[in-house]
Design an enzyme around this catalytic site. Structure first.
Site: not given
Length: 270
Positions: A15, A158-159, A162
């Protein structure tokens, strides 16, 4: 006109890697030379245009980073701790400036970065966001002025993808608070809580981590005092802020002498 800097990107299929590819191609101050992926990755050997959904750019994706370094001025790495350490050795050998935004490095791995930085200019930052860098400075200043009775808690989310917690940015904020109080962070940090924890130790710096969805990165530092509370926060609206900050660091680090630098150095924050 100043000649553009020759840049390489680690983990270019990830990403952050793709954002860095796009940002460097759009910035005339850089000349993208190539990117790396791990051995066995399906993108290996393909053109970088394959990752960006465009026609071929004449830039190959390689697995052997050593073949790329002799052609670079600077290398940006948001990959893995093991890869970042390996790349620091390659950069040292080739005399290439380095920007590392990888998180989750242990003390031994950080020591290897410090050793490499004796020979090359190296920016090592848990978060390359300009806003987060300023937040660290504000946290340090607040911690320096508030008495120890003000409890410090750091919240981050966080997403779901992670893999490390607390985040590197949260730890950097905690270390900034510890610096402000002139205490040893590792001695006062409380990274997890479960069961009967007892009373909160005075002077502790506590952490709380959440994971879920596609949250790019939220960080809040809470100073909880008697009858009042201060919250300093940063919320990332997109991962491209990290790519933009990393490129800013890359431009800066290429003008520096060998040494280990932070984003505070890049922005000139004392």
């Amino acid at each position: 006109m100043t000649e553009s800097l020759k840049i390489g990107i680690a983990g270019c299929a990830g990403r952050m890697g793709r954002l860095l590819l796009t940002a460097s191609l759009q910035n005339p101050q850089f000349q993208l030379i190539g990117g790396t992926v791990r051995s066995g990755h399906p993108a290996a050997g393909k053109d970088i245009g394959f990752l960006l959904g465009c026609s071929d750019l004449g830039l190959k994706i390689v697995t052997d980073a050593a073949a790329l370094f002799p052609h670079l001025d600077v290398f940006i790495d948001f990959s893995s701790p093991e890869a970042s350490v390996h790349h620091s050795a390659l950069a040292q050998e080739a005399g290439v400036a380095l920007v590392i935004g990888t998180t989750g490095l242990n003390q031994a791995q950080e020591q290897k970065l410090k050793a490499a930085a004796q020979h090359i200019p190296l920016v090592y930052a848990a978060n390359t966001s300009i806003g987060v860098t300023l937040l660290q400075a504000l946290v340090r200043q607040a911690a320096a002025h508030l008495p120890v009775e003000w409890d410090i808690e750091i919240f981050e989310m966080h997403h779901r993808h992670k893999v490390d917690a607390p985040s590197g940015t949260a730890l950097a904020l905690g270390r900034a608070a510890a610096q402000g109080r002139e205490v040893d962070h590792d001695r006062v940090a409380v990274l997890t809580r479960t069961g009967k924890t007892g009373l909160r130790p005075e002077g502790a710096i506590g952490y709380a981590s959440l994971r879920g969805g596609d949250v790019v990165g939220d960080h809040t530092v809470i100073f909880a005092g008697p009858k009042e509370r201060i919250e300093l926060a940063h919320k990332a609206g997109g991962r491209d802020i990290y790519a933009e900050g990393a490129l800013h660091a890359a431009l800066w680090v290429c003008r520096q002498k060998p040494g280990l630098y932070s984003m505070h150095d890049v922005l000139g924050i004392q």
